[in-house]
Design a protein around this motif. Structure first.
Motif, PDB file in Angstrom:
ATOM      1  N   PRO A 147     -79.522  43.808 -57.393  1.00  0.00           N
ATOM      2  CA  PRO A 147     -80.896  44.084 -57.272  1.00  0.00           C
ATOM      3  C   PRO A 147     -81.235  44.092 -55.691  1.00  0.00           C
ATOM      4  O   PRO A 147     -79.995  43.357 -54.756  1.00  0.00           O
TER       5      PRO A 147
ATOM      6  N   LYS B  34     -81.615  34.327 -56.953  1.00  0.00           N
ATOM      7  CA  LYS B  34     -81.623  34.459 -58.172  1.00  0.00           C
ATOM      8  C   LYS B  34     -82.273  33.088 -58.667  1.00  0.00           C
ATOM      9  O   LYS B  34     -83.502  32.843 -59.814  1.00  0.00           O
TER      10      LYS B  34
ATOM     11  N   LEU C 264     -89.195  38.731 -56.597  1.00  0.00           N
ATOM     12  CA  LEU C 264     -88.105  38.581 -57.318  1.00  0.00           C
ATOM     13  C   LEU C 264     -88.314  40.389 -57.199  1.00  0.00           C
ATOM     14  O   LEU C 264     -86.967  40.839 -57.845  1.00  0.00           O
TER      15      LEU C 264
ATOM     16  N   TYR D 296     -85.045  41.921 -58.659  1.00  0.00           N
ATOM     17  CA  TYR D 296     -83.750  41.628 -60.240  1.00  0.00           C
ATOM     18  C   TYR D 296     -84.911  42.236 -61.577  1.00  0.00           C
ATOM     19  O   TYR D 296     -85.642  42.366 -61.785  1.00  0.00           O
TER      20      TYR D 296
ATOM     21  N   LYS E  92     -81.145  42.010 -52.765  1.00  0.00           N
ATOM     22  CA  LYS E  92     -81.776  41.165 -51.994  1.00  0.00           C
ATOM     23  C   LYS E  92     -81.921  40.250 -51.532  1.00  0.00           C
ATOM     24  O   LYS E  92     -82.769  39.759 -50.913  1.00  0.00           O
TER      25      LYS E  92
END
Length: 236
Positions: free
Chosen positions: A180, A227, A169, A174, A182
Motif C-alpha cells: 500500500p 497499519k 486507510l 490498505y 503508506k
C-alpha cells in the motif's frame, strides 16, 4: 478550465477488492496504456489546477499516472461536498462513455499530477476491441461501485472517528494491493472533514489522537498511515 483547455495547462480512492483484481493481475494496465495503439494524450498539471468543472462537457476519460485528484460537487446554495480523492492507477470521467454529456463534478489536482487523457470515442473503441482491457476496466468499476456502497454504510452506521480512520486507510490503499501507499498526500483537515462528514475541529481532535497513539505520522512528503490504524476500524 474545461477539458479542452487541459493540454494548455503548465507542466493528483477508488480501490477494487482483492478478488476482483486477482484475475486481472496478469494484465499490466500501465504497459497497455503506454504501448498500445490507443489514441491518447498526456498532460501535466500543478497542484490546485482544475481538470474540469461541474457543468463542463464530458468528452474524455482520465487515468492518473502520478499525483492526486479531488472530485467535488456543489449544490444550488453553494455547499461543497467531496466525493472522492483519487490517486495513481485510478480512472475518472468515465461517465462520458454512457449517456452523461455533462460533468457532474469538479476535478482539482491536490499535487503535481500526470494524467493520461482518452477521448470518449477512442475509449469506447478500445473497450470493444481489447478484451483484456475491458475485463480490467469492468472489474475496476465494479470495485468502485462497492466502494460507494461501503461509504454509504460507513456514513449511516459508524462514528466519525471510525469513518476518518477508514478514509485514511482507503487513501493509503490498505487491503487493495500487496504494498500500500503508506504515505498519502497532505490533505487539509477541512477536506478530510468533507470526506468524512464531520467538522474540521473533530478531524483535528482525532488526527492528534491518532498521532499520539502512533497510528499516523506527519512528514514533509505527506501523512504516513501505519497499519495499526486498523485497530480503530476493527474495534467496536
Amino acid at each position: 478550465m474545461g477539458q479542452t483547455e487541459i493540454a494548455r495547462s503548465p507542466a493528483k480512492v477508488f480501490p477494487t477488492p482483492k478478488k476482483s483484481r486477482s484475475k486481472s493481475l496478469a494484465f499490466n494496465i500501465e504497459s497497455f496504456l503506454e504501448s498500445s495503439g490507443l489514441g491518447k494524450s498526456i498532460v501535466f498539471l500543478n497542484e490546485k489546477d482544475t481538470v474540469f468543472r461541474q457543468g463542463d462537457r464530458a468528452t474524455s476519460v482520465f487515468y492518473i499516472q502520478k499525483g492526486s485528484v479531488k472530485l467535488t460537487v456543489v449544490n444550488q446554495p453553494g455547499r461543497e461536498a467531496v466525493l472522492a480523492v483519487l490517486g495513481r492507477g485510478d480512472f475518472f470521467g468515465e461517465g462520458c462513455i454512457t449517456t452523461q454529456s455533462i460533468s457532474i463534478a469538479t476535478a482539482i489536482c491536490l499535487a503535481p499530477t500526470t494524467l493520461l487523457v482518452i477521448n470518449k470515442k477512442e475509449m469506447i473503441h478500445v473497450l470493444h476491441a481489447e478484451h483484456a482491457f475491458s475485463d480490467y476496466f469492468i472489474a475496476y468499476m465494479l470495485g468502485r461501485n462497492l466502494r460507494v456502497e461501503q461509504d454509504l454504510i460507513d456514513q449511516l452506521f459508524n462514528s466519525s472517528e471510525k469513518r476518518l480512520a477508514r478514509t485514511l486507510l482507503m487513501l493509503a490503499q490498505y487491503g487493495q494491493q500487496d504494498q500500500p501507499n503508506k504515505i498519502v498526500a497532505n490533505l487539509s483537515q477541512e477536506t478530510l472533514g468533507e470526506m468524512v462528514g464531520t467538522t474540521r475541529s473533530r478531524v483535528n481532535f482525532f488526527m492528534n489522537k491518532f498521532r499520539k497513539l502512533g497510528f499516523i505520522e506527519y512528514s514533509t512528503h505527506g501523512i504516513q498511515i501505519n497499519k495499526s490504524l486498523l485497530n480503530v476500524v476493527l474495534h467496536d
